[in-house]
Design a protein around this motif. Structure first.
Motif, PDB file in Angstrom:
ATOM      1  N   UNK A   1      -8.392   6.323  -1.709  1.00 33.22           N
ATOM      2  CA  UNK A   1      -7.309   6.397  -2.670  1.00 33.22           C
ATOM      3  C   UNK A   1      -6.052   6.971  -2.016  1.00 33.22           C
ATOM      4  N   UNK A   2      -6.201   8.093  -1.361  1.00 39.40           N
ATOM      5  CA  UNK A   2      -5.018   8.766  -0.810  1.00 39.40           C
ATOM      6  C   UNK A   2      -4.426   8.047   0.386  1.00 39.40           C
ATOM      7  N   UNK A   3      -5.214   7.251   1.068  1.00 34.61           N
ATOM      8  CA  UNK A   3      -4.684   6.445   2.169  1.00 34.61           C
ATOM      9  C   UNK A   3      -3.657   5.441   1.699  1.00 34.61           C
ATOM     10  N   UNK A   4      -3.808   4.959   0.471  1.00 33.73           N
ATOM     11  CA  UNK A   4      -2.834   4.010  -0.089  1.00 33.73           C
ATOM     12  C   UNK A   4      -1.506   4.719  -0.347  1.00 33.73           C
ATOM     13  N   UNK A   5      -1.576   5.933  -0.875  1.00 30.36           N
ATOM     14  CA  UNK A   5      -0.358   6.725  -1.108  1.00 30.36           C
ATOM     15  C   UNK A   5       0.346   6.992   0.218  1.00 30.36           C
ATOM     16  N   UNK A   6      -0.428   7.404   1.233  1.00 29.53           N
ATOM     17  CA  UNK A   6       0.150   7.679   2.544  1.00 29.53           C
ATOM     18  C   UNK A   6       0.720   6.411   3.173  1.00 29.53           C
ATOM     19  N   UNK A   7       0.058   5.272   2.978  1.00 30.45           N
ATOM     20  CA  UNK A   7       0.559   3.997   3.504  1.00 30.45           C
ATOM     21  C   UNK A   7       1.888   3.628   2.856  1.00 30.45           C
ATOM     22  N   UNK A   8       2.000   3.842   1.548  1.00 29.42           N
ATOM     23  CA  UNK A   8       3.266   3.580   0.851  1.00 29.42           C
ATOM     24  C   UNK A   8       4.387   4.429   1.440  1.00 29.42           C
ATOM     25  N   UNK A   9       4.099   5.698   1.671  1.00 31.20           N
ATOM     26  CA  UNK A   9       5.115   6.582   2.242  1.00 31.20           C
ATOM     27  C   UNK A   9       5.481   6.164   3.672  1.00 31.20           C
TER      28      UNK A   9
ATOM     29  N   UNK B   1      -2.277  15.036  -2.944  1.00 28.80           N
ATOM     30  CA  UNK B   1      -0.975  14.377  -2.879  1.00 28.80           C
ATOM     31  C   UNK B   1      -0.401  14.274  -4.284  1.00 28.80           C
ATOM     32  N   UNK B   2       0.915  14.453  -4.378  1.00 30.76           N
ATOM     33  CA  UNK B   2       1.579  14.521  -5.684  1.00 30.76           C
ATOM     34  C   UNK B   2       1.271  13.318  -6.556  1.00 30.76           C
ATOM     35  N   UNK B   3       1.265  12.121  -5.982  1.00 32.19           N
ATOM     36  CA  UNK B   3       1.061  10.897  -6.765  1.00 32.19           C
ATOM     37  C   UNK B   3      -0.328  10.832  -7.403  1.00 32.19           C
ATOM     38  N   UNK B   4      -1.313  11.478  -6.799  1.00 29.90           N
ATOM     39  CA  UNK B   4      -2.686  11.431  -7.288  1.00 29.90           C
ATOM     40  C   UNK B   4      -3.092  12.736  -7.964  1.00 29.90           C
ATOM     41  N   UNK B   5      -2.692  13.849  -7.357  1.00 31.16           N
ATOM     42  CA  UNK B   5      -3.204  15.150  -7.766  1.00 31.16           C
ATOM     43  C   UNK B   5      -2.195  16.050  -8.471  1.00 31.16           C
TER      44      UNK B   5
END
Length: 195
Positions: free
Chosen positions: A40-48, A163-167
């Protein structure tokens, strides 16, 4: 059990900025890059990372996600896993340099699953791995090309990436340590399963 923060929001931002510059330097620019996050968090990091790569280069860098659920080697033990669907850029990944992005590199099994998933989706020219945290303890011969922070840990410790977007908040913390050796190694990272 003790918990200590090892990366703040500012540290995470700095690490991702550095990784983006390293990716552009090693690829000699943005041409042919595709950034794919592991849920899940890898997608957020990839977007960034994709946003930073596009901003620094002035060229849009495609970003997507690759679902590794059906390629994991622990489905018998953990048959119910939340999955996020694979979403590839319109041009696909054939001939591209794919940068796989995950939050924590631990055993290497999640990355192996991601490589298997990629091979069913196309044939990239090259695959590179970017992780926010490398905690060691590899079980497979997998190494990250771009690392935000190397955090040597014991198997008794657990890494939490928030991460802010998830947590809702943003930090990387380590829980446990000396005297906590009863904790199973398989549950020693963000998702509770080996990475």
């Amino acid at each position: 059990m003790s918990t200590r923060t090892v990366l703040s929001q500012a540290d995470i931002t700095r690490a991702l900025t550095r990784i983006a510059h390293e990716i552009l330097e090693s690829n000699r620019g943005p041409d042919g890059l595709v950034v794919l996050g592991v849920p899940t968090r890898g997608v957020v990091l990839a977007d960034r990372l994709g946003a930073s790569l596009s901003s620094f280069s002035g060229v849009p860098v495609p970003v997507g996600a690759v679902d590794v659920t059906m390629y994991r080697d622990d489905l018998r033990r953990n048959p119910t896993r939340a999955s996020q669907p694979t979403s590839l850029p319109a041009a696909g990944i054939d001939g591209a340099t794919v940068v796989l992005v995950d939050d924590v590199l631990y055993s290497g099994r999640t990355v192996r699953a991601a490589l298997d998933a990629l091979s069913s989706l196309g044939r990239p020219r090259a695959v590179r791995l970017a992780v926010l945290v490398d905690r060691g303890h590899r079980e497979l011969p997998i190494r990250a090309d771009f690392v935000g922070k190397n955090l040597p840990t014991s198997t008794a410790e657990r890494i939490f990436v928030r991460l802010a977007e998830v947590d809702g908040d943003e930090l990387v913390a380590i829980e446990g340590g000396a005297g906590d050796d009863e904790r199973p190694a398989a549950a020693a990272e963000t998702g509770g399963a080996p990475s």
